[in-house]
Design an enzyme around this catalytic site. Structure first.
Site, PDB file in Angstrom:
ATOM      1  N   LYS A  25       2.695  12.783  -4.229  1.00  0.00           N
ATOM      2  CA  LYS A  25       2.432  11.578  -3.427  1.00  0.00           C
ATOM      3  C   LYS A  25       3.397  10.470  -3.846  1.00  0.00           C
ATOM      4  O   LYS A  25       4.097  10.601  -4.866  1.00  0.00           O
ATOM      5  CB  LYS A  25       0.986  11.142  -3.625  1.00  0.00           C
ATOM      6  CG  LYS A  25       0.618  10.795  -5.054  1.00  0.00           C
ATOM      7  CD  LYS A  25      -0.842  10.448  -5.186  1.00  0.00           C
ATOM      8  CE  LYS A  25      -1.206  10.209  -6.650  1.00  0.00           C
ATOM      9  NZ  LYS A  25      -2.457   9.508  -6.825  1.00  0.00           N
ATOM     10  N   TYR A 262      19.173 -17.226 -13.077  1.00  0.00           N
ATOM     11  CA  TYR A 262      18.208 -18.256 -12.660  1.00  0.00           C
ATOM     12  C   TYR A 262      17.437 -18.814 -13.847  1.00  0.00           C
ATOM     13  O   TYR A 262      17.025 -18.074 -14.741  1.00  0.00           O
ATOM     14  CB  TYR A 262      17.173 -17.652 -11.696  1.00  0.00           C
ATOM     15  CG  TYR A 262      17.704 -17.345 -10.323  1.00  0.00           C
ATOM     16  CD1 TYR A 262      18.333 -18.308  -9.546  1.00  0.00           C
ATOM     17  CD2 TYR A 262      17.538 -16.067  -9.791  1.00  0.00           C
ATOM     18  CE1 TYR A 262      18.798 -18.002  -8.274  1.00  0.00           C
ATOM     19  CE2 TYR A 262      17.990 -15.757  -8.529  1.00  0.00           C
ATOM     20  CZ  TYR A 262      18.628 -16.727  -7.778  1.00  0.00           C
ATOM     21  OH  TYR A 262      19.082 -16.417  -6.532  1.00  0.00           O
TER      22      TYR A 262
HETATM   23  C1  LIG Z   1      -6.877  12.737  -7.331  1.00  0.00           C
HETATM   24  C2  LIG Z   1      -5.679  12.868  -8.189  1.00  0.00           C
HETATM   25  N1  LIG Z   1      -5.419  14.042  -8.807  1.00  0.00           N
HETATM   26  C3  LIG Z   1      -4.348  14.211  -9.604  1.00  0.00           C
HETATM   27  C4  LIG Z   1      -3.477  13.172  -9.826  1.00  0.00           C
HETATM   28  C5  LIG Z   1      -2.307  13.392 -10.744  1.00  0.00           C
HETATM   29  O1  LIG Z   1      -2.476  12.633 -11.904  1.00  0.00           O
HETATM   30  P1  LIG Z   1      -1.391  12.676 -13.079  1.00  0.00           P
HETATM   31  O2  LIG Z   1      -0.172  12.043 -12.511  1.00  0.00           O
HETATM   32  O3  LIG Z   1      -2.009  11.867 -14.151  1.00  0.00           O
HETATM   33  O4  LIG Z   1      -1.196  14.088 -13.417  1.00  0.00           O
HETATM   34  C6  LIG Z   1      -3.704  11.944  -9.218  1.00  0.00           C
HETATM   35  C7  LIG Z   1      -2.782  10.838  -9.471  1.00  0.00           C
HETATM   36  O5  LIG Z   1      -3.070   9.686  -9.482  1.00  0.00           O
HETATM   37  C8  LIG Z   1      -4.830  11.788  -8.384  1.00  0.00           C
HETATM   38  O6  LIG Z   1      -5.101  10.629  -7.775  1.00  0.00           O
END
Ligand SMILES: Cc1ncc(COP(=O)(O)O)c(C=O)c1O
Length: 382
Positions: A25, A262
């Site tokens: 994601k 700045y």
């Molecule tokens: C529901 C869910 N599962 C897994 C993950 C993966 O987590 P990580 O990056 O700590 O492995 C996330 C990331 O935020 C998540 O929201």
């Protein structure tokens, strides 16, 4: 992308026979979702996970055939798109189950859904007391199949007793829900619980599938987990996947006492070459990095910022030394140069945040170039 593939292989080996789901994601935590997805699958991941339907659709449209889990229940308006692109929706409300059932009926193909229960994270997920009714609602929809039961851990990266006890409580609650579903005749083929920290620190949380994000990108959520991983893999370590680099665009010799950028915040301690580098807070270099003593690498040496980070540029104090830094010199903001390394964790520690946020904040203006043995033009290294 060799590093991402090797990280995936390391994680897949660690958790086997559980499957590895690569969480890509937020554009693969800022790295680029598609190349990361390909590298993870090449390394042994069998699933992908994204937050948004649009993210899943983009991967499908790019030709990714692996199952793609949506980590939250899609909005009703996006369900047809999710089903049409063979994404695997998470569900946790009766309305969501009904809307997906309708979308599945219209598509004519069976749709696997993953039922999420909230065992303590309290972000999204069904109340454990509602899980059996939701599983029954899924079973009542001719177009839906219960593909998995899952939950998410809130403090799997916590090392203290209280955090470990809370993770144990979450695992217990999850087991109770799985048992209640089984008693009611609902036996989903998969269960999944663990993120990267859970996969490393809680072998009992690996279930059938682990959902790893940050570890795939080469970072552990905490140094203690890096040690635990090395302990479990015969000393093997994750490799940071990303190098954030730029080039010096302009230099000026400035006298001691001059105050670049700045706010004219800090006088140069001595006469210095100040290098201007065309990357700024619009690209993910946090504005506060100057205040907290942030450094970049030029010519194999650590160089402090000479003034406040601006939207498009940083100024770097390269000191009086010879040979002087010049336009065109490579600047490494995150990654290795010579014997030096600046990591996303170093920035995160300075800034009081987490390495996830540093990686995800790298802006869309920064071109993502895939190097190593991944797809796309290879120019060596990772
Ligand atoms: C529901 C869910 N599962 C897994 C993950 C993966 O987590 P990580 O990056 O700590 O492995 C996330 C990331 O935020 C998540 O929201």
């Amino acid at each position: 992308m060799g590093a991402a593939r090797r990280n995936a292989a390391l994680l897949a080996g660690l958790v086997a026979p559980s499957q590895l789901c690569a969480v890509v994601k937020a554009d693969g935590y800022g790295h680029g979702a598609l190349p990361l997805a390909r590298a993870a699958l090449a390394g042994g991941a069998t699933w992908l996970a994204v937050a948004l339907v649009e993210e899943g659709v983009a991967l499908r449209d790019a030709g990714i055939e692996a199952p793609i889990l949506l980590l939250s229940e899609p909005p009703t308006a996006a369900m047809a798109d999710a089903v049409g692109h063979r994404l695997v929706p998470t569900v946790y409300t009766p309305e969501g189950v009904r809307a997906l059932g309708r979308a599945a009926d219209r598509s004519g193909a069976p749709v696997d859904v993953h039922l999420k229960v909230d065992t303590g994270m309290h972000r999204v997920g069904a109340d454990p007391d509602d899980a059996v009714a939701l599983a029954a609602a899924v079973a009542d929809q001719p177009g839906l199949r219960l593909g998995a039961l899952w939950t998410h851990l809130a403090v799997a990266d916590g090392a203290d007793e209280e955090d470990r006890a809370f993770t144990a409580t979450q695992l217990h609650r999850f087991g109770v829900v799985a048992g209640a579903l089984a008693d009611a005749g609902h036996r989903p083929p998969l269960t999944h619980v663990a993120n990267s920290a859970g996969a490393i620190a809680f072998p009992e949380a690996r279930c059938d599938l682990v959902r790893c994000g940050i570890a795939l990108y080469g970072y552990c959520p905490t140094p203690a987990l890096a040690g635990a991983l090395a302990g479990a893999t015969g000393g093997r370590r994750l490799e940071p996947v990303l190098t954030l680099r730029a080039e010096v665009a302009f230099t000026r010799r400035l006298a001691a006492g001059e105050r670049p950028s700045y706010g004219r915040r800090r006088p140069l301690p001595g006469g210095s070459t100040v290098a201007t580098v065309p990357i700024g807070y619009a690209d993910g270099v946090p504005r506060r990095l100057f205040d907290v003593g942030g450094e970049v690498l030029i010519g194999g040496a650590r160089r402090p910022l000479a003034g406040v980070v601006t939207m498009d540029q940083i100024v770097v104090d390269c000191g009086p030394g010879a040979p002087p830094v010049a336009a065109g010199d490579e600047v490494v903001l995150l990654g290795r140069q010579g014997g030096q390394e600046v990591s996303a964790t170093e920035w995160a520690d300075l800034l009081g945040t987490i390495n996830y946020e540093i990686l995800c904040d790298i802006g869309p203006r920064v071109p993502r170039r895939v190097v190593g043995d991944g797809p796309g033009p290879a120019d060596g290294g990772d």
